[in-house]
Write a protein that holds these residues in place. Structure first.
Motif, short mmCIF file in Angstrom:
data_model
loop_
_atom_site.label_atom_id
_atom_site.label_comp_id
_atom_site.label_asym_id
_atom_site.label_seq_id
_atom_site.Cartn_x
_atom_site.Cartn_y
_atom_site.Cartn_z
N UNK A 94 0.90 -1.25 0.03
CA UNK A 94 -0.06 -0.07 -0.03
C UNK A 94 0.91 1.32 0.03
N UNK A 95 0.55 2.18 -0.75
CA UNK A 95 1.29 3.38 -1.05
C UNK A 95 0.70 4.41 -0.04
N UNK A 96 1.59 5.30 0.42
CA UNK A 96 1.19 6.19 1.46
C UNK A 96 1.43 7.58 0.88
N UNK A 97 0.18 8.28 1.43
CA UNK A 97 0.30 9.80 0.97
C UNK A 97 0.88 10.57 2.19
N UNK A 98 0.88 11.91 1.74
CA UNK A 98 1.41 12.76 2.93
C UNK A 98 0.27 12.85 4.11
N UNK A 99 -1.21 12.87 3.69
CA UNK A 99 -2.14 12.85 4.76
C UNK A 99 -1.93 11.55 5.63
N UNK A 100 -1.65 10.19 5.09
CA UNK A 100 -1.50 9.23 5.67
C UNK A 100 -0.44 9.24 6.71
N UNK A 101 0.68 9.86 6.47
CA UNK A 101 1.83 9.93 6.96
C UNK A 101 1.61 10.81 8.49
N UNK A 102 1.19 11.92 7.92
CA UNK A 102 0.81 12.81 9.20
C UNK A 102 -0.42 12.43 10.12
N UNK A 103 -1.09 11.72 9.75
CA UNK A 103 -2.23 10.80 10.57
C UNK A 103 -1.58 9.94 11.40
N UNK A 104 -0.70 8.80 10.80
CA UNK A 104 -0.20 8.07 11.65
C UNK A 104 0.80 8.56 12.38
N UNK A 105 1.78 9.39 12.24
CA UNK A 105 2.74 9.83 13.02
C UNK A 105 2.05 10.63 14.28
N UNK A 106 0.82 11.31 13.82
CA UNK A 106 0.11 11.80 15.23
C UNK A 106 -0.52 10.91 16.13
N UNK A 107 -0.49 9.76 15.65
CA UNK A 107 -0.90 8.66 16.62
C UNK A 107 0.32 8.19 17.33
N UNK A 132 -3.21 -6.93 13.24
CA UNK A 132 -3.20 -8.00 14.31
C UNK A 132 -3.70 -9.24 13.84
N UNK A 133 -2.60 -10.19 13.88
CA UNK A 133 -2.83 -11.39 13.05
C UNK A 133 -4.05 -12.16 13.72
N UNK A 134 -3.86 -11.92 15.15
CA UNK A 134 -4.73 -12.97 16.19
C UNK A 134 -6.16 -12.39 15.76
N UNK A 135 -6.52 -11.24 15.66
CA UNK A 135 -7.73 -10.76 15.65
C UNK A 135 -8.23 -10.68 14.34
N UNK A 136 -7.33 -10.58 13.31
CA UNK A 136 -7.61 -10.43 11.97
C UNK A 136 -8.03 -8.93 11.63
N UNK A 137 -7.37 -7.98 12.56
CA UNK A 137 -8.17 -6.52 12.19
C UNK A 137 -6.87 -5.57 12.26
N UNK A 138 -7.13 -4.46 11.85
CA UNK A 138 -6.30 -3.17 11.80
C UNK A 138 -6.17 -2.64 13.12
N UNK A 139 -5.06 -2.41 13.51
CA UNK A 139 -4.83 -1.74 14.87
C UNK A 139 -5.27 -0.17 14.85
N UNK A 140 -5.14 0.46 13.54
CA UNK A 140 -5.40 1.67 13.40
C UNK A 140 -6.56 1.92 12.48
N UNK A 141 -7.57 1.00 12.41
CA UNK A 141 -8.57 1.12 11.30
C UNK A 141 -9.10 2.16 11.24
N UNK A 142 -9.68 2.92 12.30
CA UNK A 142 -10.25 4.57 11.94
C UNK A 142 -9.16 5.50 11.67
N UNK A 143 -8.06 5.11 11.44
CA UNK A 143 -7.06 6.17 10.91
C UNK A 143 -6.11 5.65 9.67
N UNK A 144 -6.57 4.37 9.27
CA UNK A 144 -5.86 3.55 8.33
C UNK A 144 -5.68 4.51 7.00
N UNK A 145 -4.48 4.05 6.18
CA UNK A 145 -4.42 4.91 5.00
C UNK A 145 -5.26 5.06 4.10
#
Length: 142
Positions: A24-37, A65-78
């Motif tokens: 998955x390619x990341x945008x500027x917005x993705x990087x700012x959002x994820x680093x803000x976390x 998260x392989x055990x849960x099969x979910x994204x740990x940052x789902x609400x802030x995903x790229x």
């Protein structure tokens, strides 16, 4: 921002197939959002094939998260994760549906509903990914 909503549940579990060996390619917005976390850029991103991309650990996205099969940052995903399985081919300037997703057929209605607006969204996504490469790429090049 257009968000594609695909029913990823199968037998009461999340599929997660799109998180395996992601590129998955990341945008500027993705990087700012994820680093803000609180995540450092080098924790979640790599520079590969000319773009910043989500990093994989043990064959899956760093946030999966392989055990849960979910994204740990789902609400802030790229952004690309929010649009998947719809993708963009910049060479031909067209919208594609990635049939690797078991529920890719659900994305067809979004193409019909949003049409040109979806193409414009994907063009903005691509331009922001190019800008992310310019701003952050040198930090991850080795």
């Amino acid at each position: 921002m257009i968000e594609i909503k695909i029913n990823c549940l199968s037998n009461k579990a999340f599929c997660g197939k799109c998180c395996i060996n992601t590129e998955m390619i990341l945008t500027v917005e993705d990087i700012l959002t994820i680093t803000s976390l609180g995540f450092e850029l080098n924790y979640f991103a790599i520079f590969n094939n000319g773009f910043l991309r989500l990093k994989n650990i043990d064959g899956h996205c760093v946030f999966f998260d392989k055990k849960l099969g979910k994204c740990n940052i789902y609400e802030n995903r790229p952004w690309g994760c929010r649009l998947y399985p719809i993708t963009y081919d910049p060479v031909n300037d067209e919208v594609l549906i990635d049939d690797y997703c078991p529920r890719s057929y659900e994305a067809v209605s979004y193409l019909k509903k949003y049409g040109v607006a979806l193409l414009d969204e994907l063009r903005r996504f691509y331009l922001s990914a190019l800008k992310a490469k310019e701003i952050y790429g040198c930090r991850l090049m080795k």
